[in-house]
Structure formats: structure tokens, C-alpha cells
Design an enzyme around this catalytic site. Structure first.
Site, PDB file in Angstrom:
ATOM      1  N   CYS A  72     -29.428  -8.209  12.145  1.00 48.26           N
ATOM      2  CA  CYS A  72     -30.600  -7.371  12.190  1.00 48.26           C
ATOM      3  C   CYS A  72     -30.690  -6.826  13.598  1.00 48.26           C
ATOM      4  CB  CYS A  72     -31.831  -8.200  11.870  1.00 48.26           C
ATOM      5  SG  CYS A  72     -31.645  -9.141  10.349  1.00 48.26           S
TER       6      CYS A  72
ATOM      7  N   ARG B 258     -27.676  -1.765  12.774  1.00 49.03           N
ATOM      8  CA  ARG B 258     -27.501  -3.215  12.698  1.00 49.03           C
ATOM      9  C   ARG B 258     -28.063  -3.792  11.400  1.00 49.03           C
ATOM     10  NH1 ARG B 258     -26.325  -5.348  17.769  1.00 49.03           N
ATOM     11  NH2 ARG B 258     -26.916  -7.375  16.954  1.00 49.03           N
TER      12      ARG B 258
ATOM     13  N   TRP C 129     -31.321  -6.709   7.776  1.00 51.58           N
ATOM     14  CA  TRP C 129     -30.203  -6.775   6.835  1.00 51.58           C
ATOM     15  C   TRP C 129     -30.354  -8.154   6.198  1.00 51.58           C
ATOM     16  CZ3 TRP C 129     -25.916  -9.905   6.049  1.00 51.58           C
ATOM     17  CH2 TRP C 129     -24.912  -9.379   5.250  1.00 51.58           C
TER      18      TRP C 129
ATOM     19  N   ASN D 200     -33.355 -12.392  14.876  1.00 49.15           N
ATOM     20  CA  ASN D 200     -32.028 -12.039  14.376  1.00 49.15           C
ATOM     21  C   ASN D 200     -31.189 -13.306  14.456  1.00 49.15           C
ATOM     22  OD1 ASN D 200     -29.544 -10.841  13.767  1.00 49.15           O
ATOM     23  ND2 ASN D 200     -29.177 -10.302  15.913  1.00 49.15           N
ATOM     24  N   GLY D 201     -30.584 -13.687  13.343  1.00 49.34           N
ATOM     25  CA  GLY D 201     -29.770 -14.908  13.332  1.00 49.34           C
ATOM     26  C   GLY D 201     -30.044 -15.686  12.058  1.00 49.34           C
TER      27      GLY D 201
ATOM     28  N   GLU E 217      -6.215   0.148   6.940  1.00 49.78           N
ATOM     29  CA  GLU E 217      -7.372   0.737   7.609  1.00 49.78           C
ATOM     30  C   GLU E 217      -7.871   1.964   6.821  1.00 49.78           C
ATOM     31  OE1 GLU E 217      -9.501  -0.049   9.619  1.00 49.78           O
ATOM     32  OE2 GLU E 217     -10.363   1.798  10.403  1.00 49.78           O
TER      33      GLU E 217
ATOM     34  N   LYS F 184     -11.615   2.223   5.220  1.00 42.04           N
ATOM     35  CA  LYS F 184     -12.548   3.322   5.512  1.00 42.04           C
ATOM     36  C   LYS F 184     -13.033   3.950   4.218  1.00 42.04           C
ATOM     37  CE  LYS F 184     -13.379   2.671   8.797  1.00 42.04           C
ATOM     38  NZ  LYS F 184     -12.893   1.904   9.906  1.00 42.04           N
TER      39      LYS F 184
ATOM     40  N   GLU G 214     -15.337   1.457   2.088  1.00 40.03           N
ATOM     41  CA  GLU G 214     -16.632   1.024   2.633  1.00 40.03           C
ATOM     42  C   GLU G 214     -17.672   2.134   2.651  1.00 40.03           C
ATOM     43  OE1 GLU G 214     -16.924  -0.261   6.725  1.00 40.03           O
ATOM     44  OE2 GLU G 214     -15.319   1.074   7.341  1.00 40.03           O
TER      45      GLU G 214
ATOM     46  N   HIS H 145       5.963  -5.816  -6.188  1.00 33.26           N
ATOM     47  CA  HIS H 145       5.752  -7.237  -6.515  1.00 33.26           C
ATOM     48  C   HIS H 145       4.424  -7.445  -7.236  1.00 33.26           C
ATOM     49  CE1 HIS H 145       9.372  -8.252  -4.360  1.00 33.26           C
ATOM     50  NE2 HIS H 145       8.951  -7.499  -3.360  1.00 33.26           N
TER      51      HIS H 145
ATOM     52  N   LYS I 240     -23.388  -2.923  11.018  1.00 34.40           N
ATOM     53  CA  LYS I 240     -22.325  -2.729  12.006  1.00 34.40           C
ATOM     54  C   LYS I 240     -21.941  -4.016  12.726  1.00 34.40           C
ATOM     55  CE  LYS I 240     -20.304   0.290  15.229  1.00 34.40           C
ATOM     56  NZ  LYS I 240     -19.117   0.430  14.373  1.00 34.40           N
TER      57      LYS I 240
HETATM   58  C1  F6R Z   1     -15.133  -1.291   9.346  1.00 36.66           C
HETATM   59  C2  F6R Z   1     -15.773  -2.005  10.429  1.00 36.66           C
HETATM   60  C3  F6R Z   1     -15.740  -3.490  10.392  1.00 36.66           C
HETATM   61  C4  F6R Z   1     -15.610  -4.073  11.806  1.00 36.66           C
HETATM   62  C5  F6R Z   1     -15.758  -5.596  11.757  1.00 36.66           C
HETATM   63  C6  F6R Z   1     -15.541  -6.223  13.114  1.00 36.66           C
HETATM   64  O1  F6R Z   1     -15.200   0.089   9.527  1.00 36.66           O
HETATM   65  O2  F6R Z   1     -16.355  -1.427  11.308  1.00 36.66           O
HETATM   66  O3  F6R Z   1     -14.722  -3.963   9.570  1.00 36.66           O
HETATM   67  O4  F6R Z   1     -14.381  -3.707  12.335  1.00 36.66           O
HETATM   68  O5  F6R Z   1     -17.030  -5.927  11.288  1.00 36.66           O
HETATM   69  O6  F6R Z   1     -16.495  -5.793  14.034  1.00 36.66           O
HETATM   70  P1  F6R Z   1     -16.261  -5.951  15.583  1.00 36.66           P
HETATM   71  O7  F6R Z   1     -15.125  -5.069  15.945  1.00 36.66           O
HETATM   72  O8  F6R Z   1     -17.551  -5.511  16.217  1.00 36.66           O
HETATM   73  O9  F6R Z   1     -15.962  -7.394  15.827  1.00 36.66           O
END
Ligand code: F6R
Length: 588
Positions: free
Chosen positions: A2, A28, A73, A99-100, A464, A468, A471, A487, A583
Site C-alpha cells: 500500500c 503502490r 492493495w 503498510n505491511g 519478459e 508484459k 500483466e 517438449h 508496483k
Molecule cells: C513486471 C514488474 C514486476 C517487478 C517485480 C519486482 O512488469 O514490474 O514483475 O519486476 O515485482 O520488482 P522490483 O524490481 O521492484 O523488485
């Protein structure tokens, strides 16, 4: 996961200061939000809580000089107004945002059964627990309550009994204090107060800040011994953290990658050399990260072996904890994280550090927990990344890995030059593919499944690209080493299934092409990403040619980011706020 922010000071509209701050912290967590303020001249509290996004929201709260807020969140308890923060004690005089995770909340809640709980959250035990200590000074009540609490927290508290005082405490969740001439802030990160100040103090685990209009004092909990803290200057600007004229943060951050890459090269030479030396000399080298950062780490492993002849293991951070016990003084852990706050990474690092391991890190947020836990940190220098889907941080993580790998080979200058050249090629890749990806998104949006294939150093770009796409556009996407396809996954390819083959003319070219042909033979709609067209592709994504074939991952990532972005837009989704995601993942 959060976001929290509090303000106390001379500005008379603290609730709006906090509301604007929450809008900048929304990445967040964005399922609900709330603010509490002490109205000027009053000793009662006014609280507003809402479900949904905060971006366009206004508040009806009265003016006042102290307010705290929270963007949520959900972890404990569904998305309801009652579960939104702030939470209050039975008497209504103690107000808390958090937050936590409070791990022993059920035990505490049972113990506090004579109190009236209004939510299902773990947080709500905190104001009720503090209420148990009677009318003692607020900081003492916080300190006593926290001795009973197990878990992680960044907490802001105020009391109507001491209406000019805000308390901030942290353990294993981020919290930074902002110091401006008009008052003080406490927030999950610096972004929400950048327009007021770039002076800040990082709160450490087990510390408390007691904040009034004109002072901030710092204490250790539980001893309540006073302490001096070092002030720092934040190098980010408010402008860098805004999306300007762009529709979304994500597209802004994709488009600014060439300039971000140029900044990645600006590293402290001594630190870079020391970092490369530790990597080179490590008996056991373990790269630990989550999500996109882990994909960067896999490329890092290829570069370390190719350029430095140095093998390494890459661990998914949430799984690394189960191996961390095997770490020792001969182990070097290299953590990769944009935020520097990801709980799974931190958990593994703490365990490995406890066994004597050295900690190196590549992070974006200076002063973050991972940064401060590390023996040496290299920074990404890409500025604040706000879009939930990581883009520019990924490219800069790759750039830092190139620099380290080239330094391991004794060729730092050459590495830096290659990255600078790559910035031009990434620029070209954006120009070549922006409109084209808008077009391809119109096709991709119609499918339920998309497959991404690549080999060698390009393989992580397949996973990757898939991450992208899934998500932010909710199209199921799977990335894999092209050779692995036969496989199992090949069974899923049928007429028209989109397969994206990342296939530059490097050492992976002909083997990857064969795997693409195998899918085409089963009816796949084959999309080729390459610097060279081939008649086998049903759709061709042109890649410009970088100065060194190891740089293809930087170039190939860009069109896939654009494709994911435009597919989400085509589907009417907000790419900056994918459902269920946040994030900064500060819970395990
Ligand atoms: C995907 C994305 C997440 C972060 C992951 C790690 O687009 O952003 O998969 O890469 O949550 O976050 P960090 O890099 O902040 O440890």
C-alpha cells in the site's frame, strides 16, 4: 503493498496535500483509499474513505494542518470502505494508517475481544492495542504496542489528544521523512513530496519519528533513546515523476528509454570496479530477483559467462529463501530490484546475510532497504518508474549488467561506449515500431493465447515479452526457450495461434528459425522480430542492428513493450493500473 503519506506543517490544507500525495503513490495500491485530518481549531477527527481509483478524486474534508492517508492493495479483508484505512480506536481518538502485514493479528484481536472492530484488516488491532495503554503520551503508546506486534510495518499515527503530533515508525516496510520549509512529510517513498522538498531522511527498521509542525525527532524503539539521523538530498525531480502530456506513465517510460540508458552509464568507477571484482572472485554467485528484474538477472548470467567466464545461479526470490541456508562467507548474493523494497528479495537477503554472505545489488531507488542492506550498490539512474509494468528500469538493469560484465573483462570503456551506441539503436527501434505495434495490437487483442520464443541471451526477452503482455492486457502469454517448445507446448499450437519469434541474426538465429518453422508447420501465425526479413514470417517486426550482437535484448525488448501497451489500450484497459497488481510488492 500500500502507499501511505502524512503531512504536518504550515500548509493549511493538509488533507489536499495528502490527497495529491496519494495520487502519486497510487501505483503502490489502488483498490481503495482514505484520509484523516484534524480540522483547524478542532480536536475531533474527520475521515473520508472510498473504494476505487484515486486519480480523479476530490475530497470534501475540511482544512487542517495535520493529515494522514493510505492507498490500499488488499491483503487482509476484501475491498470495502470499512477495510480501507485509516483505522481508529473504539474511542475514535487514535488514528492509524499502515503498510505491511501484522502476522499475529488474530491472536491480538482475540485478546482485544472487548473492543469493537469495524473491519477485517490486520491493521485495526494497532489503534485498539494502543488504546489499552490508557492516556499516556502517544509515542509511548506506539512503542508499547509495537512490542506486541509481529510482522512488517510502516505506520503513521496521530491522536486527537495531541492534535499537532504525528508518529511514523517502520520495520521492514519503506518509510521516508520529507523535510520542507513548510512542514514535514512521512511517506512510503519520496515521489509524493518531491514538489515540496528534496531533503529527506530514511527511517531505519526499529526507528520512530515524532513529527510536529516545527520539529522532527528520531528515537529507537523500544528504548526510546533519541538519535541523530543523516539528511540526504533526493536527485529525482517532481517533473521526472509526472507523466507530462503522455496518456499513461507506461508509454512515457517506454519513450524515455534512450535517455535513461545514457544515464545508466554514469556509474562511480571505483564502485563499478569493486563490484565487478567481487562478482569475479565469488566462490558461489547467486542472482536473486522477482518478475522483470529476474529476467534482467538471467541476461546478466549470460553476460557474466560470455564476457567474464563466470558462472552464476539465478533464483526466483520467493523460492530463494528455501536455499538461503546454504549461503556462507564464500557466497555473493547479487540482488536486482527496481524498488529496492520487494519483500521476497529482502527475505532471502536477510537469511543469506545472516549466514555471512556478501550482498551486492543493482537497484533504482537510492536509500531503499535493499540499497542500505548491500555492501555495494550500483544504481539504475533511470529516474522514478511509476507505471506498474517495469520498462525503463528493465533496460537500465541490462545496461548495468553489461557494464559489470565488460568491467569483469577489463573493458569498462568499451562497455560504456556500447551502451551509449545502444541508446541510439533503441531510439531507432521505437521510431520503427511504434505505429507498427499499434497495428499488431489490433490482431493480438483478439487472441486468448500468445507464445514467445527465443534462444540464448534473447530467451529472457521471450519471458519478459510474455509477462508484459499478460500483466497489462490480460492475454495469456507464455515465453520459453525456443528449443523447449517441442517438449510439450507445441501441442497447443493450432491454426492461427500467434507465435512471436525473437530472432536476430546472432548466434541463435538458425536454431530459433527452425523452431519458428516447426510452429508454422502446425498452423501458427508467425511473428518474427529480427534485423533480417524472412519469407517464413507472417508479420515482420524490424529490429535495427546494434554494434554488438549481445545488445539485441535491449533492442528487441522495445517493440514488445509497445505491443503490450497498445494491446491493453485497444482493449480499453489502463496499462498503468493492471488489476490485482501493485508496483512495489512489499508483502511475501
Ligand atoms: C513486471 C514488474 C514486476 C517487478 C517485480 C519486482 O512488469 O514490474 O514483475 O519486476 O515485482 O520488482 P522490483 O524490481 O521492484 O523488485
Amino acid at each position: 503493498m500500500c502507499g501511505i503519506i502524512g503531512y504536518v506543517g504550515e500548509l493549511q490544507d493538509a488533507a489536499r496535500v495528502v490527497l495529491n500525495g496519494l495520487k502519486k503513490l497510487e501505483y503502490r495500491g489502488y483498490d481503495s483509499w482514505g484520509i484523516a485530518v484534524i480540522p483547524s481549531g478542532s480536536t475531533a477527527v474527520s475521515i473520508e474513505k472510498h473504494i476505487g481509483h484515486i486519480s480523479g478524486a476530490e475530497t470534501m474534508l475540511p482544512k487542517g494542518s495535520l493529515a494522514i492517508g493510505h492507498t490500499r492493495w488488499a491483503t487482509h479483508g476484501g475491498v470495502t470502505e470499512a477495510n480501507a484505512h485509516p483505522h481508529v480506536s473504539c474511542g475514535g481518538d487514535i488514528i492509524v494508517v499502515h503498510n505491511g502485514i501484522i502476522e499475529n493479528f488474530q491472536e491480538l484481536r482475540d485478546e482485544l475481544s472487548q473492543h469493537t472492530f469495524l473491519s477485517q484488516t490486520d491493521t485495526e488491532v494497532i489503534p485498539h492495542l494502543m488504546e489499552e495503554y490508557g492516556k499516556i503520551p502517544l509515542e509511548q503508546a506506539v512503542s508499547k504496542a509495537l512490542q506486541r506486534v509481529k510482522g512488517s510495518y510502516a505506520i503513521l499515527v496521530f491522536s486527537t489528544r495531541e492534535p499537532e503530533k504525528m508518529i511514523a515508525v517502520r520495520k521492514e516496510s519503506p518509510l521516508v521523512i520529507g523535510l520542507s520549509s513548510n512542514g514535514f512529510f512521512a511517506a512510503s517513498d519520496a515521489v509524493p513530496f518531491l514538489e515540496y522538498t528534496t531533503k529527506a531522511v530514511d527511517l531505519d527498521d526499529g526507528e520512530m519519528a515524532v513529527i510536529t509542525r516545527h520539529h522532527v525527532e528520531y528515537y529507537d524503539i523500544p528504548s526510546m533513546a533519541k538519535k541523530e539521523k543523516q539528511q540526504k538530498k533526493i536527485t529525482w525531480t517532481a517533473e521526472a515523476a509526472s507523466k507530462g502530456d503522455n496518456a499513461h506513465y507506461m508509454i512515457k517510460e517506454i519513450l524515455e528509454q534512450p535517455s535513461a540508458l545514457r544515464n545508466a552509464v554514469v556509474q562511480d568507477k571505483q564502485k563499478l570496479t569493486a563490484f565487478a571484482k567481487e562478482v569475479m572472485n565469488a566462490k558461489n554467485l547467486k542472482l536473486v530477483a522477482c518478475g522483470t528484474s529476474r529476467h534482467a538477472a538471467i541476461i546478466g548470467r549470460y553476460l557474466f559467462t560470455k564476457l567474464g567466464k563466470k558462472p552464476a545461479d539465478v533464483y526466483i526470490a520467493s523460492e530463494f529463501s528455501y536455499f538461503a541456508d546454504s549461503s556462507d562467507a564464500d557466497t555473493v548474493i547479487l540482488a536486482v530490484s527496481q524498488s529496492g523494497e520487494t519483500a521476497d528479495v529482502l527475505d532471502g537477503l536477510r537469511k543469506a546475510k545472516g549466514k555471512g554472505a556478501r550482498i551486492l545489488s543493482i537497484v533504482n531507488v537510492m536509500g531503499s532497504t535493499i540499497d542500505r542492506m548491500s555492501d555495494i550498490t550500483l544504481y539504475l539512474n533511470c529516474g522514478p518508474e511509476v507505471g506498474v509494468a517495469s520498462t525503463k528500469a528493465f533496460l537500465n538493469q541490462l545496461a548495468v549488467f553489461y557494464l559489470v560484465a565488460y568491467t569483469m573483462a577489463g573493458k569498462t570503456e568499451e562497455g560504456a561506449k556500447q551502451i551509449k551506441d545502444a541508446a541510439h539503436v533503441v531510439e531507432e527501434s521505437i521510431k520503427l515500431n511504434n505505429e507498427k505495434m499499434k497495428m499488431l495490437a489490433q490482431t493480438i487483442k483478439k487472441f486468448e493465447h500468445v507464445y514467445f520464443l527465443a534462444r540464448g541471451v534473447n530467451f529472457p526477452i521471450a519471458i519478459e515479452g510474455a509477462l508484459k503482455l499478460k500483466e497489462i492486457s490480460y492475454v495469456h502469454a507464455e515465453g520459453m526457450p525456443a528449443g523447449e517448445l517441442k517438449h510439450g507446448t507445441l501441442a497447443l499450437i493450432e491454426k492461427g495461434t500467434p507465435v512471436i519469434l525473437i530472432n536476430p541474426t546472432d548466434y541463435t538465429y538458425s536454431d530459433s528459425l527452425s523452431n519458428g518453422m516447426e510452429t508454422k508447420a502446425r498452423g501458427a501465425f508467425l511473428i518474427g522480430l529480427s534485423n533480417q526479413i524472412n519469407p517464413v514470417y507472417d508479420f515482420f517486426i524490424q529490429l535495427p542492428t546494434p554494434s554488438n550482437e549481445l545488445l539485441y535484448p535491449l533492442v528487441a525488448t522495445v517493440p514488445l513493450q509497445l505491443l503490450a501497451y497498445y494491446t491493453a489500450c485497444e482493449k480499453g484497459l489502463n496499462p498503468d493500473k493492471p488489476r490485482n497488481l501493485a508496483k512495489s510488492v512489499t508483502v511475501k
